[in-house]
Structures are given as structure tokens and as C-alpha cells.
Design a protein around this motif. Structure first.
Motif, PDB file in Angstrom:
ATOM      1  N   ARG A  36       0.837  -1.212   0.000  1.00 46.33           N
ATOM      2  CA  ARG A  36       0.000   0.000   0.000  1.00 46.33           C
ATOM      3  C   ARG A  36       0.869   1.258   0.000  1.00 46.33           C
ATOM      4  O   ARG A  36       0.571   2.233  -0.680  1.00 46.33           O
ATOM      5  N   ALA A  37       1.966   1.235   0.748  1.00 40.84           N
ATOM      6  CA  ALA A  37       2.882   2.383   0.772  1.00 40.84           C
ATOM      7  C   ALA A  37       3.497   2.602  -0.608  1.00 40.84           C
ATOM      8  O   ALA A  37       3.572   3.735  -1.088  1.00 40.84           O
ATOM      9  N   ASN A  38       3.935   1.527  -1.257  1.00 39.13           N
ATOM     10  CA  ASN A  38       4.489   1.662  -2.620  1.00 39.13           C
ATOM     11  C   ASN A  38       3.450   2.188  -3.590  1.00 39.13           C
ATOM     12  O   ASN A  38       3.772   2.943  -4.507  1.00 39.13           O
ATOM     13  N   GLN A  39       2.201   1.776  -3.394  1.00 42.85           N
ATOM     14  CA  GLN A  39       1.122   2.262  -4.259  1.00 42.85           C
ATOM     15  C   GLN A  39       0.948   3.774  -4.096  1.00 42.85           C
ATOM     16  O   GLN A  39       0.877   4.514  -5.077  1.00 42.85           O
ATOM     17  N   PHE A  40       0.892   4.253  -2.858  1.00 41.64           N
ATOM     18  CA  PHE A  40       0.739   5.692  -2.606  1.00 41.64           C
ATOM     19  C   PHE A  40       1.933   6.478  -3.135  1.00 41.64           C
ATOM     20  O   PHE A  40       1.782   7.553  -3.702  1.00 41.64           O
ATOM     21  N   LEU A  41       3.152   5.942  -2.921  1.00 39.02           N
ATOM     22  CA  LEU A  41       4.356   6.637  -3.384  1.00 39.02           C
ATOM     23  C   LEU A  41       4.416   6.671  -4.906  1.00 39.02           C
ATOM     24  O   LEU A  41       5.012   7.575  -5.493  1.00 39.02           O
ATOM     25  N   SER A  45       4.867  10.657  -7.271  1.00 39.28           N
ATOM     26  CA  SER A  45       6.290  10.338  -7.159  1.00 39.28           C
ATOM     27  C   SER A  45       7.153  11.576  -7.341  1.00 39.28           C
ATOM     28  O   SER A  45       6.959  12.349  -8.273  1.00 39.28           O
ATOM     29  N   LEU A  46       8.117  11.757  -6.446  1.00 41.22           N
ATOM     30  CA  LEU A  46       9.093  12.845  -6.577  1.00 41.22           C
ATOM     31  C   LEU A  46      10.323  12.443  -7.387  1.00 41.22           C
ATOM     32  O   LEU A  46      10.844  13.256  -8.131  1.00 41.22           O
ATOM     33  N   PRO A  47      10.854  11.212  -7.270  1.00 40.84           N
ATOM     34  CA  PRO A  47      12.114  10.889  -7.956  1.00 40.84           C
ATOM     35  C   PRO A  47      12.080  11.029  -9.469  1.00 40.84           C
ATOM     36  O   PRO A  47      13.103  11.205 -10.089  1.00 40.84           O
ATOM     37  N   ARG A  48      10.917  10.984 -10.104  1.00 42.84           N
ATOM     38  CA  ARG A  48      10.893  11.096 -11.561  1.00 42.84           C
ATOM     39  C   ARG A  48      11.185  12.511 -12.048  1.00 42.84           C
ATOM     40  O   ARG A  48      11.293  12.753 -13.225  1.00 42.84           O
ATOM     41  N   LEU A  61      13.724   9.110  -0.367  1.00 47.12           N
ATOM     42  CA  LEU A  61      13.720   9.086   1.101  1.00 47.12           C
ATOM     43  C   LEU A  61      12.798  10.164   1.674  1.00 47.12           C
ATOM     44  O   LEU A  61      12.078   9.932   2.642  1.00 47.12           O
ATOM     45  N   ILE A  62      12.812  11.350   1.056  1.00 47.77           N
ATOM     46  CA  ILE A  62      11.897  12.420   1.484  1.00 47.77           C
ATOM     47  C   ILE A  62      10.455  11.993   1.262  1.00 47.77           C
ATOM     48  O   ILE A  62       9.582  12.209   2.103  1.00 47.77           O
ATOM     49  N   ASN A  63      10.205  11.359   0.098  1.00 49.87           N
ATOM     50  CA  ASN A  63       8.865  10.867  -0.224  1.00 49.87           C
ATOM     51  C   ASN A  63       8.393   9.853   0.818  1.00 49.87           C
ATOM     52  O   ASN A  63       7.241   9.894   1.265  1.00 49.87           O
ATOM     53  N   CYS A  64       9.276   8.930   1.207  1.00 49.69           N
ATOM     54  CA  CYS A  64       8.931   7.929   2.229  1.00 49.69           C
ATOM     55  C   CYS A  64       8.649   8.591   3.569  1.00 49.69           C
ATOM     56  O   CYS A  64       7.712   8.211   4.283  1.00 49.69           O
ATOM     57  N   THR A  71       0.847   8.639   7.481  1.00 49.74           N
ATOM     58  CA  THR A  71       0.343   7.452   8.178  1.00 49.74           C
ATOM     59  C   THR A  71       0.202   7.718   9.675  1.00 49.74           C
ATOM     60  O   THR A  71      -0.810   7.353  10.291  1.00 49.74           O
ATOM     61  N   VAL A  72       1.193   8.374  10.264  1.00 47.68           N
ATOM     62  CA  VAL A  72       1.123   8.715  11.693  1.00 47.68           C
ATOM     63  C   VAL A  72      -0.022   9.687  11.945  1.00 47.68           C
ATOM     64  O   VAL A  72      -0.771   9.557  12.923  1.00 47.68           O
ATOM     65  N   PHE A  73      -0.192  10.675  11.046  1.00 47.32           N
ATOM     66  CA  PHE A  73      -1.283  11.648  11.179  1.00 47.32           C
ATOM     67  C   PHE A  73      -2.637  10.933  11.177  1.00 47.32           C
ATOM     68  O   PHE A  73      -3.526  11.260  11.969  1.00 47.32           O
ATOM     69  N   LYS A  74      -2.810   9.948  10.279  1.00 41.68           N
ATOM     70  CA  LYS A  74      -4.084   9.218  10.203  1.00 41.68           C
ATOM     71  C   LYS A  74      -4.300   8.345  11.445  1.00 41.68           C
ATOM     72  O   LYS A  74      -5.428   8.168  11.878  1.00 41.68           O
ATOM     73  N   LYS A  75      -3.207   7.819  12.013  1.00 41.63           N
ATOM     74  CA  LYS A  75      -3.341   7.001  13.229  1.00 41.63           C
ATOM     75  C   LYS A  75      -3.737   7.866  14.419  1.00 41.63           C
ATOM     76  O   LYS A  75      -4.546   7.463  15.254  1.00 41.63           O
TER      77      LYS A  75
END
Length: 197
Positions: A36-41, A45-48, A61-64, A71-75
Motif C-alpha cells: 500500500r505504501a508503494n502504491q501511494f508513493l 512520485s518525486l524521484p521522476r 527518502l523524502i517521499n517515504c 500514516t502517523v497523522f491518520k493514526k
């Protein structure tokens, strides 16, 4: 799939048409949020945006880190309906308008002298978003510093407010936050107080 923490055991996974056997490492990969994290990233995407591989690693790394903070905000805020795209836009606006505020309040017309090695930046093509923020402590007039290629003894630039009124008038000062050349006094006040100066 190669895994150093899972063994080769199989688990039953409930699908729409019945149960299916899957390797444990694939089950954990899908269920623990990595997929799910890879899907959202992948969506935003920033690296492109760059070709150099070192920049791609930094941007990834910034994107992650941004996704982890989402994710923490939603929790923490379980009742929040904020989507990831809206979270990114709010974060970008906060980064774009954030600026360091001086500890000592400075009046609008005070001038701060930069050091001799600080070179004055070029003015932006559009007005900065924090121009009408109302917090005048971050808008400080500084003297324009000449570059090594400038032949003039006292460098100056065309005042932005005077240019809008089709007047040719140069100034030796600029707003440190907005990076706009402005005259002391009226031009400085109008630029930071009026939407249409």
C-alpha cells in the motif's frame, strides 16, 4: 521473493472465490502495508523529476518520510477524512510560506546590512505567497549587495511597485523575505499591505 526473516511456509488467504495458499512472505508484504505504501508513493512520485541517481535516492527518502508522517497523522487523528493528495498540498503550502522570524521585532522601515560575502538573489517572476501574511516581522529591508561582475559602486534595481505604475525609479533596498526591490516607506508598505498595489 527473497526474504531473510520469513521461512518457506504457506498460509491460507481468503479470496472472493474461496481460500488460496500463499507464501508467508508475500502475505506479510501485502497485509503489513508495504504494498500500500508503494502504491501511494507511485501516485505522487518525486524521484521522476530528476535524472541524477543521487538526487533520486534523496527524493525517494523524502517521499517515504512524507508518507510515514501521513500514516502517523491518520493514526493519531482517526476521525480525519484528509486524503493523501490534500495532505501533500497542505505540506507544500506550509513549506512554501514558512520563514524564520526574527526574535527581536523590527519595524517596517529598519534596514539590516548584510555581510560583504552575501550576494543578493534575483527577484522572482511572481509575488511570493507570504507577501500579504500580515506578519511584518519577517519582511525586513536589506541593502542590495553587488556581485563581482557589477561595475557600479552602489548597486540598485528597479522598484517593483513603481514599475507597476509605469514609473522608472531605482532603489538600493529590497525585502529580504520577498526578494523584491522596493523603496523605503510607501512602496514597502503598499507592497505588503495591498493586494493590488
Amino acid at each position: 521473493m527473497v526474504s531473510t526473516i520469513h521461512n518457506s511456509s504457506m498460509v491460507n488467504v481468503q479470496r472472493r472465490h474461496g481460500q488460496v495458499k500463499k507464501p508467508l512472505c508475500i502475505f506479510k508484504y501485502n497485509m503489513k502495508g508495504v504494498d500500500r505504501a508503494n502504491q501511494f508513493l507511485g501516485y505522487y512520485s518525486l524521484p521522476r523529476k530528476t535524472v541524477k541517481w543521487t538526487k533520486k535516492v534523496e527524493l525517494w527518502l523524502i517521499n517515504c518520510a512524507i508518507f510515514n508522517s501521513f500514516t502517523v497523522f491518520k493514526k493519531v487523528n482517526r476521525n480525519s477524512t484528509l486524503k493523501y493528495k490534500a495532505f501533500l498540498l497542505k505540506l507544500a503550502k506550509a513549506w512554501a510560506t514558512d520563514a524564520t522570524v526574527a526574535a527581536v521585532p523590527v519595524s517596517d522601515t529598519d534596514v539590516v546590512q548584510p555581510g560583504p560575502s552575501v550576494r543578493t538573489r534575483r527577484r522572482p517572476q511572481v509575488d511570493p505567497p507570504g507577501r500579504l501574511s500580515g506578519d511584518m516581522r519577517k519582511h525586513i529591508l536589506v541593502k542590495i549587495v553587488k556581485s563581482e561582475y557589477c561595475k557600479k559602486k552602489h548597486p540598485s534595481r528597479q522598484c517593483h511597485v513603481c514599475t507597476e505604475h509605469k514609473k522608472k525609479s531605482r532603489t538600493a533596498y529590497m525585502c529580504n523575505f520577498c526578494v523584491m526591490p522596493l523603496h523605503k516607506g510607501e512602496c514597502f508598505q503598499r507592497y505588503h499591505m495591498c493586494k493590488h498595489f
